[in-house]
Design an enzyme around this catalytic site. Structure first.
Site, PDB file in Angstrom:
ATOM      1  N   ASP A 112      40.972 -43.889  29.808  1.00  0.00           N
ATOM      2  CA  ASP A 112      40.203 -43.714  28.580  1.00  0.00           C
ATOM      3  C   ASP A 112      38.840 -43.139  28.950  1.00  0.00           C
ATOM      4  OD1 ASP A 112      38.657 -43.958  26.296  1.00  0.00           O
ATOM      5  OD2 ASP A 112      39.498 -45.899  25.730  1.00  0.00           O
ATOM      6  N   VAL A 113      38.557 -41.930  28.499  1.00  0.00           N
ATOM      7  CA  VAL A 113      37.308 -41.239  28.882  1.00  0.00           C
ATOM      8  C   VAL A 113      36.056 -41.963  28.397  1.00  0.00           C
ATOM      9  CG1 VAL A 113      38.239 -38.900  29.077  1.00  0.00           C
ATOM     10  CG2 VAL A 113      37.495 -39.748  26.832  1.00  0.00           C
ATOM     11  N   TYR A 142      30.086 -34.567  13.940  1.00  0.00           N
ATOM     12  CA  TYR A 142      30.639 -33.645  14.944  1.00  0.00           C
ATOM     13  C   TYR A 142      29.611 -32.620  15.406  1.00  0.00           C
ATOM     14  CZ  TYR A 142      34.089 -30.413  16.999  1.00  0.00           C
ATOM     15  OH  TYR A 142      34.798 -29.606  17.834  1.00  0.00           O
ATOM     16  N   LYS A 184      28.242 -32.239  19.228  1.00  0.00           N
ATOM     17  CA  LYS A 184      28.524 -31.067  20.072  1.00  0.00           C
ATOM     18  C   LYS A 184      27.215 -30.398  20.515  1.00  0.00           C
ATOM     19  CE  LYS A 184      33.000 -31.194  20.392  1.00  0.00           C
ATOM     20  NZ  LYS A 184      33.644 -31.447  21.709  1.00  0.00           N
ATOM     21  N   ILE A 190      39.632 -22.984  16.293  1.00  0.00           N
ATOM     22  CA  ILE A 190      40.844 -22.663  17.048  1.00  0.00           C
ATOM     23  C   ILE A 190      42.034 -23.303  16.348  1.00  0.00           C
ATOM     24  CG2 ILE A 190      41.996 -22.942  19.295  1.00  0.00           C
ATOM     25  CD1 ILE A 190      39.526 -21.051  19.339  1.00  0.00           C
ATOM     26  N   THR A 218      44.673 -28.655  12.029  1.00  0.00           N
ATOM     27  CA  THR A 218      45.758 -28.866  11.058  1.00  0.00           C
ATOM     28  C   THR A 218      45.819 -30.326  10.603  1.00  0.00           C
ATOM     29  OG1 THR A 218      47.345 -29.131  12.868  1.00  0.00           O
ATOM     30  CG2 THR A 218      47.144 -26.942  11.883  1.00  0.00           C
TER      31      THR A 218
END
Lengths: 252, 253
Positions: free
Chosen positions: B62-63, B155, B159, B190, B196
């Site tokens: 788990d990062v 987000y 980022k 992307i 989606t």
């Protein structure tokens, strides 16, 4: 799919197979390294310079030189797939004391030269197919983004080139063409232009680059590698961008 | 065991950009360590790399957990003995107007997108320092970190933090012997599960995504994998601290 994307691994290594690419300022430095690398990786480099001895004499300020070089290239290879708008010069000195004719001379080569060439190369690419395909790379500089006292005329010309890549890249894309325009922004590079512009011995002294985080100036080949990436299909979703190659120099 | 092959570690390798990057680096000849949480999908990526003649292993972790990073670092130092490339790709996304976003949701995404990259870069640098690897660290940011995007109140700033963090890390990494490079790689929109799952998988969404791009096509995972290969290799040996953008010209204007 109207674009080339699915790549075989060999495309990463021989990135410009068969592409016909016109390079200006190809007699020395970054232009010479780029033209050589295009040939090494399976492309066709049409090397031009204001100095005689390469494929064509092309003074980027002369519209008829552009027309002649493009006409001859199309006659020989039937198309133009790419342009490396690289010819440039350097003019140092306090801008307050700078003579207007020197300021204009520098902008004629960098800004007007790129404008004339891009306009003509795009027109040729549009004759080749609809939508048109191609990749244009402009040699700018990190000085187009960061201030550089004593080099204001050069830095402002490079800033114009950086924005030209962005504006033209977006404009061509929105018109439906797949002609990509990107700029490379090198920091200090070992080239004859830099050797001439800097004090004697400066470029050979490692202490000159103590403020570069990675500790060294780039070689012309380091910049050419990035230009090759931008010419290749590997970067087919990149346009209107600026690729910095400066060892971290512009970070702080 | 020390391996002669160059070694790459990719987080979030079980899906999306991480998976595409892992497969591409496998093709480039790297021994790829695929990091992720889902062992089943991890096995699938490893077999995809092996199916093309590459070498890979899966490491479940788990990062967001520092202990997991410490264990992984020890594993790489003792097993592979080097680390040439680290791609910090694991991350999350949600889209919601600010008045409806809870502090928990904001913190959750910050942990997933920023802390994971901070931990990854920290342990990546430790491995590279201790094994004297002239490595390249690639942190996946986003165009959303460079321009404002509606309803990306968590987000977009997360980022932006990844981009700025990468610049600071680049300065520190350059002091190592041999120097290590750190860059952020910032995709536009992307076509991936991330999009989606949030917006739906329809022709309308596809058309909307494409329309915002200057280049009239959607971005594909391969586009980002190509840029990973460029930032990983010797062709970018003097590129550090940059925020590379691969967005089809979406953000240029």
């Amino acid at each position: 799919m109207g674009y080339e994307l699915r790549l075989k691994i060999k495309d990463g290594v021989r990135a410009v197979d068969g592409k016909v690419i016109l390079v200006t300022g190809a007699a020395s430095g970054i232009g010479a390294a780029t033209a050589r690398m295009i040939k090494e990786r399976g492309g066709i480099a049409v090397a031009t310079d204001i100095q005689p001895g390469l494929d064509h004499v092309l003074d980027v300020r002369q519209p008829d030189h552009w027309d002649a070089a493009i006409e001859a290239t199309v006659a020989k290879y039937s198309r133009v797939d790419g342009l490396v708008s690289n010819a440039g010069t350097m003019s140092a000195g306090s801008i307050i004391d700078l003579k207007m004719d020197r300021f204009r001379a520098l902008n004629r080569i960098h800004v007007e030269g790129a404008f004339l060439g891009i306009q003509r190369v795009v027109a040729q690419m549009r004759k080749q197919s609809t939508p048109a395909y191609g990749s244009i790379v402009i040699t700018s500089s990190v000085m187009g983004q960061v201030p550089m006292p004593g080099l204001a005329s050069y830095a402002s010309a490079k800033a114009a080139l950086t924005n030209m890549a962005k504006s033209i890249g977006v404009e061509l894309g929105r018109k439906g063409d797949f002609i990509r325009v990107n700029a490379v922004a090198p920091g200090p590079v070992h080239t004859p232009l830099m050797v001439e512009a800097m004090p004697p011995g400066y470029m050979d002294d490692p202490a000159s680059f103590a403020d570069v985080p990675l500790g060294e100036a780039a070689n012309a080949d380091d910049v050419a590698e990035t230009i090759l990436f931008l010419l290749s299909n590997e970067s087919s979703f990149m346009t209107g961008g600026v690729s910095v190659i400066d060892g971290g120099w512009s970070l702080s | 065991m020390m391996v002669a092959l160059k070694v790459a570690l990719v987080t979030g390798a079980t899906s999306g950009i991480g998976r595409a990057a892992a497969i591409r680096l496998g093709r480039e000849g790297y021994h790829v360590i695929c990091g992720g949480r889902n062992a089943e999908r991890g096995a699938e990526v490893v077999s995809a790399i092996e199916g093309e003649g590459g070498i890979a292993r899966f490491h479940a972790f788990d990062v967001m957990e520092e202990e997991d990073w410490a264990t992984l670092a020890q594993s790489i130092i003792s097993r592979e003995g080097r680390l040439d490339v680290l791609v910090n790709s694991a991350g999350g996304f949600f889209s919601k107007p600010l008045p409806d976003t809870s502090l928990e949701e904001f913190r959750g995404l910050w942990t997933m997108d920023v802390e994971s990259v901070v931990l990854g870069t920290k342990y990546g640098l430790r491995i590279m320092r201790d094994t004297r690897s002239a490595g390249s660290i690639i942190n996946i940011g986003s165009l959303a970190g460079l321009i404002g995007i509606e309803d990306c109140v968590a987000y977009s700033p997360a980022k932006a933090a990844v981009i700025q963090f990468s610049k600071v890390a680049a300065l520190e990494a350059a002091r190592l012997d041999p120097p290590v490079r750190v860059n952020s790689l910032n995709p536009g929109v992307i076509w991936s599960d991330m999009i989606t799952q949030s917006y739906g998988d329809s022709d309308e969404v596809r058309a909307f995504v494409m329309d915002g791009n200057a280049l009239q096509r959607v971005g594909e995972l391969e586009d980002i994998a190509n840029a990973v290969a460029y930032l990983a290799g010797p062709q970018s040996r003097l590129v550090t601290g940059t925020a590379m953008v691969v967005d089809g010209g979406r953000g240029a204007d």
